[in-house]
Design a protein around this motif. Structure first.
Motif, PDB file in Angstrom:
ATOM      1  N   ILE A 145       0.864  -1.190   0.000  1.00 35.24           N
ATOM      2  CA  ILE A 145       0.000   0.000   0.000  1.00 35.24           C
ATOM      3  C   ILE A 145       0.897   1.236   0.000  1.00 35.24           C
ATOM      4  O   ILE A 145       1.634   1.479   0.961  1.00 35.24           O
ATOM      5  CB  ILE A 145      -0.920   0.004   1.233  1.00 35.24           C
ATOM      6  CG1 ILE A 145      -1.755  -1.279   1.275  1.00 35.24           C
ATOM      7  CG2 ILE A 145      -1.828   1.234   1.220  1.00 35.24           C
ATOM      8  CD1 ILE A 145      -2.528  -1.463   2.569  1.00 35.24           C
ATOM      9  N   ASP A 192      -4.609   4.257  -2.597  1.00 30.40           N
ATOM     10  CA  ASP A 192      -4.243   2.999  -3.253  1.00 30.40           C
ATOM     11  C   ASP A 192      -5.407   2.000  -3.160  1.00 30.40           C
ATOM     12  O   ASP A 192      -6.461   2.293  -2.579  1.00 30.40           O
ATOM     13  CB  ASP A 192      -2.980   2.433  -2.601  1.00 30.40           C
ATOM     14  CG  ASP A 192      -2.152   1.602  -3.563  1.00 30.40           C
ATOM     15  OD1 ASP A 192      -2.689   1.165  -4.590  1.00 30.40           O
ATOM     16  OD2 ASP A 192      -0.962   1.361  -3.268  1.00 30.40           O
ATOM     17  N   HIS A 197      -2.465   5.422   7.576  1.00 30.58           N
ATOM     18  CA  HIS A 197      -1.631   4.671   6.648  1.00 30.58           C
ATOM     19  C   HIS A 197      -0.218   5.201   6.793  1.00 30.58           C
ATOM     20  O   HIS A 197       0.032   6.395   6.629  1.00 30.58           O
ATOM     21  CB  HIS A 197      -2.079   4.830   5.189  1.00 30.58           C
ATOM     22  CG  HIS A 197      -1.075   4.287   4.216  1.00 30.58           C
ATOM     23  ND1 HIS A 197      -0.403   5.086   3.316  1.00 30.58           N
ATOM     24  CD2 HIS A 197      -0.596   3.036   4.039  1.00 30.58           C
ATOM     25  CE1 HIS A 197       0.430   4.347   2.614  1.00 30.58           C
ATOM     26  NE2 HIS A 197       0.332   3.098   3.028  1.00 30.58           N
ATOM     27  N   GLY A 223      -4.476  -3.436   6.644  1.00 33.07           N
ATOM     28  CA  GLY A 223      -3.789  -3.631   5.381  1.00 33.07           C
ATOM     29  C   GLY A 223      -2.362  -4.007   5.703  1.00 33.07           C
ATOM     30  O   GLY A 223      -1.557  -3.169   6.095  1.00 33.07           O
TER      31      GLY A 223
END
Length: 336
Positions: free
Chosen positions: A239, A244, A260, A282
Motif C-alpha cells: 500500500i 491505493d 496509513h 492492510g
C-alpha cells in the motif's frame, strides 16, 4: 530518618547499614539487620567503637513495608504482587495479555522521593502469565511514610498504573489479493505465517479468501467478512498511498481509514482502519516474516479489545526501529 555513624552503645534499635566481617573474612552481621542489645558484644569484639546505621523515626516506614504498600498501590487488573523483602516488591502477570502502563503517573511516582523507584517493562509489551512486569525497589532502609501515602494517592486516581489486558479468542479473516496466476503462490506465502501468529495469540484464523487485486473485488471480500472480529488484507502489492487499492476498497466497503504509514520498521506501509467496530489491517509484506515487526506490536493490542487511534500508532516511533528482515526487497544493509 537519620543515617550515619553512631556509638555502639546507641546502636540498638537502629538498622545496620553495611555488612560486617571478622578478620578471617567471615560475615558476622548482614546489612539491613535491626540491631538488638544482644548484637552489641559482637560489634565490640570487632574492635568497633562506632557503626554506620540508619535510625527510623515514628514518621518513617521500614523498606519492606514501604515496598509492599507501593506494590499494592500500582498493581491493577491481572497483576500479582509479591514482596519478598529487602525493600522490593515483584509485580508479575496473572495471565497472558498486553501490558498497559500509565507512563505519566509512573513518572510522577518515580519523582516523589529519591528512595522510591519502580522499573517496568515497556508499555504494550505482550506478556505471558508469570512474566515479571515491574520491580518496586525502596533504595534506603526506610522512607518517610508521607511519601508512600503520596504514591498511594497518585495510584488511586484514575486507571491503574500497571495492568494487563488479556487477549480474547477472536475470529480473524485473511483476504489475499492478486492475479489468478499468482493465487497459489500468494496463498502459500501468507497463510501459514499468519496462521502461526494468530493461533499463537490464542485466536482462530478463518480459511483465507483470495480475490482480484482491485478496489471493487477487495471491498466485496471485506463486506463478506464483516462478521469476523478482525480482517487482514494482504496483497500482491504494498500500500503506497491512502488512495491505493486497499484503502480505497475499505472506504468502498463502508469503512474508514485510521492511519496509513506507521513509524515502525519493518512495517512502515501498514494501514489500519475500521469497518464499524471491526479493525481492518492492510498488512505489509513483513507479516510473512517470523521476526518481530509492526504486526507483533499492533495485532495483540487489537486482540485485547483495544481500539487503536492514529495517536496510538504515531507514538510507536520511539523504539520503532526493529531488527531488519533480510528477505525484504531493499534490506537496510543493501543501502548503507
Amino acid at each position: 530518618m537519620k543515617f550515619g555513624e553512631a556509638p555502639i552503645e546507641e546502636a540498638a534499635g537502629a538498622i545496620l547499614a553495611h555488612k560486617l566481617y571478622d578478620d578471617a573474612g567471615k560475615l558476622i552481621l548482614n546489612k539491613g539487620r535491626l540491631l538488638a542489645e544482644a548484637d552489641l558484644p559482637a560489634l565490640r569484639q570487632l574492635g568497633l567503637e562506632r557503626v554506620t546505621v540508619m535510625q527510623l523515626s515514628a514518621a518513617d516506614l521500614h523498606e519492606d513495608e514501604a515496598a509492599e504498600r507501593i506494590g499494592a498501590a500500582v498493581a491493577g487488573a491481572n497483576v500479582r504482587m509479591r514482596a519478598p523483602g529487602v525493600g522490593r516488591a515483584n509485580l508479575t502477570a496473572a495471565e497472558r495479555g498486553v501490558l498497559h502502563v500509565d507512563v505519566p503517573k509512573l513518572e510522577l511516582v518515580n519523582n516523589i522521593y529519591d528512595g522510591i523507584t519502580i522499573a517496568s517493562l515497556r508499555e504494550y509489551t505482550l506478556v505471558d502469565a508469570g512474566d515479571m512486569l515491574a520491580l518496586v525497589k525502596v533504595v534506603p532502609f526506610g522512607v518517610p511514610a508521607a511519601r508512600v501515602v503520596d504514591v498511594e494517592r497518585i495510584a488511586e486516581a484514575g486507571a491503574a498504573i500497571l495492568q494487563v489486558r488479556p487477549l480474547f479468542r477472536q475470529r480473524v479473516a485473511l483476504i489475499v489479493s492478486g492475479t489468478e496466476a499468482t493465487r497459489a503462490r500468494l496463498l502459500k506465502s501468507f497463510h501459514e505465517p499468519v496462521r502461526k501468529r494468530i493461533e499463537g495469540w490464542g485466536s482462530e484464523l478463518l480459511a483465507p479468501a483470495f480475490t482480484q487485486h482491485n478496489a471493487e473485488a477487495i471491498a466485496s471480500a471485506i463486506r463478506a467478512h464483516a462478521a469476523a472480529d478482525m480482517i487482514l488484507v494482504a496483497g500482491i502489492s504494498a500500500i503506497i498511498d491512502r488512495e491505493d487499492v486497499v484503502p480505497s476498497a475499505l472506504q468502498l466497503a463502508g469503512g474508514s481509514i485510521t492511519v496509513h504509514g506507521v513509524p515502525v520498521d519493518p512495517g512502515t506501509l501498514l494501514m489500519l482502519g475500521y469497518l464499524g467496530d471491526v479493525p481492518v489491517v492492510g498488512a505489509p509484506g513483513c507479516i510473512k516474516s517470523p521476526k518481530t515487526n509492526v504486526i507483533d506490536w499492533i495485532l495483540p493490542r487489537l486482540l485485547s479489545g483495544e481500539r487503536l487511534t492514529r495517536a496510538n500508532l504515531v507514538s510507536m516511533g520511539h523504539g520503532g526501529l526493529l531488527q531488519d528482515i533480510a528477505e525484504r526487497p531493499m534490506p537496510r544493509s543493501k543501502t548503507d
